[in-house]
Design a protein around this motif. Structure first.
Motif, PDB file in Angstrom:
ATOM      1  N   ARG A  41     100.442  65.944  23.542  1.00  0.00           N
ATOM      2  CA  ARG A  41     101.100  65.085  24.541  1.00  0.00           C
ATOM      3  C   ARG A  41     101.711  63.851  23.871  1.00  0.00           C
ATOM      4  O   ARG A  41     102.749  63.365  24.288  1.00  0.00           O
ATOM      5  CB  ARG A  41     100.099  64.678  25.615  1.00  0.00           C
ATOM      6  CG  ARG A  41     100.739  64.017  26.790  1.00  0.00           C
ATOM      7  CD  ARG A  41      99.814  63.881  27.938  1.00  0.00           C
ATOM      8  NE  ARG A  41     100.542  63.293  29.057  1.00  0.00           N
ATOM      9  CZ  ARG A  41     100.035  63.099  30.222  1.00  0.00           C
ATOM     10  NH1 ARG A  41      98.799  63.449  30.468  1.00  0.00           N
ATOM     11  NH2 ARG A  41     100.753  62.549  31.172  1.00  0.00           N
TER      12      ARG A  41
ATOM     13  N   LEU B 195     105.215  66.989  28.095  1.00  0.00           N
ATOM     14  CA  LEU B 195     104.608  68.179  28.680  1.00  0.00           C
ATOM     15  C   LEU B 195     104.900  68.306  30.169  1.00  0.00           C
ATOM     16  O   LEU B 195     104.914  69.403  30.709  1.00  0.00           O
ATOM     17  CB  LEU B 195     103.091  68.159  28.468  1.00  0.00           C
ATOM     18  CG  LEU B 195     102.581  68.258  27.038  1.00  0.00           C
ATOM     19  CD1 LEU B 195     101.065  68.201  27.010  1.00  0.00           C
ATOM     20  CD2 LEU B 195     103.061  69.504  26.360  1.00  0.00           C
TER      21      LEU B 195
ATOM     22  N   LEU C 195     106.398  74.168  28.898  1.00  0.00           N
ATOM     23  CA  LEU C 195     105.289  73.396  28.329  1.00  0.00           C
ATOM     24  C   LEU C 195     104.256  73.044  29.396  1.00  0.00           C
ATOM     25  O   LEU C 195     103.049  73.050  29.124  1.00  0.00           O
ATOM     26  CB  LEU C 195     105.809  72.116  27.677  1.00  0.00           C
ATOM     27  CG  LEU C 195     106.594  72.281  26.390  1.00  0.00           C
ATOM     28  CD1 LEU C 195     107.067  70.927  25.885  1.00  0.00           C
ATOM     29  CD2 LEU C 195     105.769  72.968  25.339  1.00  0.00           C
TER      30      LEU C 195
END
Length: 186
Positions: free
Chosen positions: A84, A91, A97
């Motif tokens: 992250r 994300l 993702l």
């Protein structure tokens, strides 16, 4: 002391991991974990059906696997935090993702549940001790961290702060309870 703008600038410099690499890391780890759960379930069910699993074997299995599973949960939370922080595509903005991160959190939650089941079997057979109660507390902290990380994939949540707050508060409350007086009753 860093100002918020200096912090954001320094964090932007480390966000260099391509989205493909981030997705690949999450996907490969999820695939490994899904294969682990499939093999683990197959072996355990085979032992259960054949009658080869006894209470002692189940308890030895629980003790061996509990701390390993806790280590995997800590590793997963660290990997999620690192990805992250270093992914050039957040994300939460990329659908691919985001889906991979959700699956990764669900795998981590499955590890927490598996560790809980193993600890529960062991405590049910051999009873509670101070060490087993501390293991339950550690597992509850990992559960809270995993759930907060999963919640953080849907909305902005200060997951690390809340996890630290939960761990400090719950440990303080645990220390206030006279467990050594209660354990013989359990």
């Amino acid at each position: 002391m860093f100002s918020q703008s200096q912090w954001k600038t320094s964090m932007a410099r480390i966000q260099v991991l391509p989205a493909f690499t981030t997705a690949l890391v999450l996907s490969v780890l999820c695939l490994i974990y899904i294969l682990f759960f499939a093999v683990e379930a197959f072996v355990y069910l085979r032992l259960l059906i054949s009658g080869a699993i006894t209470v002692t074997v189940a308890c030895q299995y629980a003790v061996q696997g509990f701390w390993q599973l806790c280590g995997i949960v800590i590793l997963n939370l660290s990997v999620l935090a690192a990805l992250r922080s270093t992914s050039e595509v957040p994300l939460l903005t990329s659908k691919r993702l985001h889906a991979a991160a959700k699956l990764f959190c669900l795998c981590t939650l499955a590890f927490v549940l598996l560790a809980g089941v193993k600890l529960g079997i062991y405590a049910f057979v051999f009873g509670l001790t101070l060490r087993r109660i501390l293991a339950v507390w550690a597992l509850s902290v990992l559960s809270a961290a995993t759930l907060l990380a999963f919640l953080g994939l849907f909305r902005s949540v200060p997951a690390a702060r809340w996890t630290v707050l939960y761990s400090i508060t719950s440990f303080t409350l645990l220390c206030c309870v006279p467990l050594e007086n209660w354990i013989p009753l359990l």
